[in-house]
Design an enzyme around this catalytic site. Sequence first.
Site, mmCIF file in Angstrom:
data_model
loop_
_atom_site.group_PDB
_atom_site.id
_atom_site.type_symbol
_atom_site.label_atom_id
_atom_site.label_comp_id
_atom_site.label_asym_id
_atom_site.label_seq_id
_atom_site.Cartn_x
_atom_site.Cartn_y
_atom_site.Cartn_z
ATOM 1 N N GLU A 187 -66.707 13.392 -20.327
ATOM 2 C CA GLU A 187 -66.538 13.849 -21.712
ATOM 3 C C GLU A 187 -66.742 12.704 -22.696
ATOM 4 O O GLU A 187 -67.319 12.899 -23.773
ATOM 5 C CB GLU A 187 -65.138 14.468 -21.914
ATOM 6 C CG GLU A 187 -64.836 15.669 -21.033
ATOM 7 C CD GLU A 187 -65.613 16.929 -21.396
ATOM 8 O OE1 GLU A 187 -66.322 16.934 -22.421
ATOM 9 O OE2 GLU A 187 -65.526 17.919 -20.626
ATOM 10 N N ASP B 242 -73.342 22.362 -13.799
ATOM 11 C CA ASP B 242 -74.291 22.701 -14.867
ATOM 12 C C ASP B 242 -75.152 21.565 -15.429
ATOM 13 O O ASP B 242 -76.375 21.545 -15.291
ATOM 14 C CB ASP B 242 -73.556 23.435 -16.004
ATOM 15 C CG ASP B 242 -72.238 22.769 -16.427
ATOM 16 O OD1 ASP B 242 -71.958 21.664 -15.945
ATOM 17 O OD2 ASP B 242 -71.507 23.364 -17.246
ATOM 18 N N GLU C 165 -64.907 33.562 -19.820
ATOM 19 C CA GLU C 165 -65.178 32.399 -18.956
ATOM 20 C C GLU C 165 -65.777 32.828 -17.624
ATOM 21 O O GLU C 165 -66.731 32.232 -17.151
ATOM 22 C CB GLU C 165 -63.899 31.592 -18.739
ATOM 23 C CG GLU C 165 -63.446 30.820 -19.977
ATOM 24 C CD GLU C 165 -64.332 29.632 -20.312
ATOM 25 O OE1 GLU C 165 -65.527 29.837 -20.610
ATOM 26 O OE2 GLU C 165 -63.833 28.506 -20.291
ATOM 27 N N GLU D 190 -73.146 27.980 -25.125
ATOM 28 C CA GLU D 190 -74.301 28.048 -24.206
ATOM 29 C C GLU D 190 -75.273 29.200 -24.458
ATOM 30 O O GLU D 190 -76.491 29.013 -24.429
ATOM 31 C CB GLU D 190 -73.819 28.062 -22.749
ATOM 32 C CG GLU D 190 -73.360 26.705 -22.220
ATOM 33 C CD GLU D 190 -71.981 26.284 -22.707
ATOM 34 O OE1 GLU D 190 -71.308 27.108 -23.372
ATOM 35 O OE2 GLU D 190 -71.582 25.142 -22.441
ATOM 36 N N THR E 33 -76.084 17.106 -23.561
ATOM 37 C CA THR E 33 -75.411 18.355 -23.212
ATOM 38 C C THR E 33 -74.312 18.734 -24.207
ATOM 39 O O THR E 33 -73.746 19.817 -24.137
ATOM 40 C CB THR E 33 -74.878 18.320 -21.757
ATOM 41 O OG1 THR E 33 -74.430 19.612 -21.388
ATOM 42 C CG2 THR E 33 -73.726 17.336 -21.621
HETATM 43 C C1 DMJ Z 1 -69.584 21.022 -23.788
HETATM 44 O O1 DMJ Z 1 -68.710 19.965 -23.820
HETATM 45 C C2 DMJ Z 1 -70.867 20.676 -23.092
HETATM 46 O O2 DMJ Z 1 -71.850 21.592 -23.424
HETATM 47 C C3 DMJ Z 1 -70.706 20.631 -21.597
HETATM 48 O O3 DMJ Z 1 -71.914 20.393 -20.950
HETATM 49 C C4 DMJ Z 1 -70.130 21.913 -21.108
HETATM 50 N N1 DMJ Z 1 -68.962 22.303 -21.795
HETATM 51 C C5 DMJ Z 1 -68.915 22.231 -23.238
HETATM 52 C C6 DMJ Z 1 -69.336 23.485 -23.967
HETATM 53 O O4 DMJ Z 1 -69.043 24.649 -23.369
#
Ligand code: DMJ
Length: 578
Positions: free
Chosen positions: A117, A258, A351, A372, A475
């Site tokens: 993160e 992912d 979820e 997403e 991401t």
């Molecule tokens: C974000 O922090 C990023 O997109 C991560 O790759 C997945 N989770 C969250 C959003 O859902």
Amino acid sequence: MLFRLLVPLGLLCALLPLHHGAPGPDGTAPDPAHYRERVKAMFYHAYDSYLENAFPYDELRPLTCDGHDTWGSFSLTLIDALDTLLILGNVSEFQRVVEVLQDNVDFDIDVNASVFETNIRVVGGLLSAHLLSKKAGVEVEAGWPCSGPLLRMAEAAARKLLPAFQTPTGMPYGTVNLLHGVNPGETPVTCTAGIGTFIVEFATLSSLTGDPVFEDVARVALTRLWESRSDIGLVGNHIDVLTGKWVAQDAGIGAGVDSYFEYLVKGAILLQDKKLMAMFLEYNKAIRNYTRFDDWYLWVQMYKGTVSMPVFQSLEAYWPGLQSLIGDIDNAMRTFLNYYTVWKQFGGLPEFYNIPQGYTVEKREGYPLRPELIESAMYLYRATGDPTLLELGRDAVESIEKISKVECGFATIKDLRDHKLDNRMESFFLAETVKYLYLLFDPDNFIHNNGSTFDAVITPYGECVLGAGGYIFNTEAHPIDPAALHCCRRLKEEQWEVEDLMREFYSLKRKRSRFQKKTMSSGPWEPPSRPGTFSSPENHEQAREKKPAKQKIPLLSCPSQPFTSKLALLGQVFLDSS
Ligand code: DMJ
């Protein structure tokens, strides 16, 4: 002249003409101008409330109108929202926040932080804002983009993560203490995404700073994951980074995995790295063979391929966007439409969604305002112009406003069945959800530049092209200008040049000592008239011709070259005038 002409399929898709405003199936396409304003208002409702009630904490608590630290103590929402400000056109606030962050954020803190993160939100956010600073009217320092306060902050944050990579496998721990390094007794079990989601930020950092360590550790981790795949070509969910053994063997495209797949594709495009793309394409084959059913993707056992969970997770909704980046538009659209039916059923994505039962899964009924599906809609709309994608955008704005808007911001939906709320607004709401929504409705945003405009920037290492488009979103939706990776190249090339000279020097030394030994055994020693030439007169001549030519290349110069904006789309420094 150094050209890289490997224009990725995804980029070509991004250049396809769009048909804005075409009517939808019901004859009423959502009006982009209207929804742009609505999205802007959403942003400021949440952002102003964060500043007023929560800063300097990481996140806003929208139900109690206060703040709390979540992923560290970084004023995370402010870092995550910074580049969104520019995308919405607010340069003055961008400039103010750049100052605020320098004065308030410190990474020398005794905090156990998530390596993943911190990288995607903090390092990614700072890097992206650093690269966008000039466009936002910040007075950048001499040497930018190869130096600057936000780059130094990004580097400082990333250095705090490096101890996590010191494992026997090179795969990182999931958590690191920013002050003390990895805690003794830290769990060695890390999720796959927590290992394979560094190359975009770390390669960018290495290119800008000239320090290869970041890209190197990211690549080692990627290689180890690749080597750990099963015989049928799948990876699991969690691995022990000390032993390399899989701890959770569920293979799928969602939670825990992912962004590993995402970074193979985005890393390949950003770095023009065919090996990364080849890895993804191999995985893609296995994923399609074992996990795809009717354009849904299930979870399977990584060694046997047997279904373990017939579940769709909201995190998986990035997949159609990723498919569009490799040019697989038809499959992407089909999967997108499957996911869109779930959105329509609940007014958001739970979820977990049990596919055969067509309903939510116990304790996973929430929607924490994730981006997403909207992200995929944005990519696919760029590629196809299909108005269905705008309809998803419209539905998202309407339902987020209706279900989650409260006086102090937007609250996580705890349960999509009864619209109960949770006291949380994740920083990705402003970094990603709002940003992708806005970009979906703003075809003329600078982010969508197709190479028709650009900025030529003089750096200490020569001229480079920035802002021509082809942005790669990390991401957490922080756009990285791929051209920037070429701006500070000289740092690397200078290093290589020095390494070459060192190698030459040592090889001369070795040859000389061999020569000495030889001549000493056969007669009195005399130094060779030219270093490095021990044999025939021709060699003397060749060396005389060669040496000055090499010396002609100045270590630190980068003369500019004529270029076309299309060719410069991926960015490059022009190295010589030939
Ligand atoms: C974000 O922090 C990023 O997109 C991560 O790759 C997945 N989770 C969250 C959003 O859902």
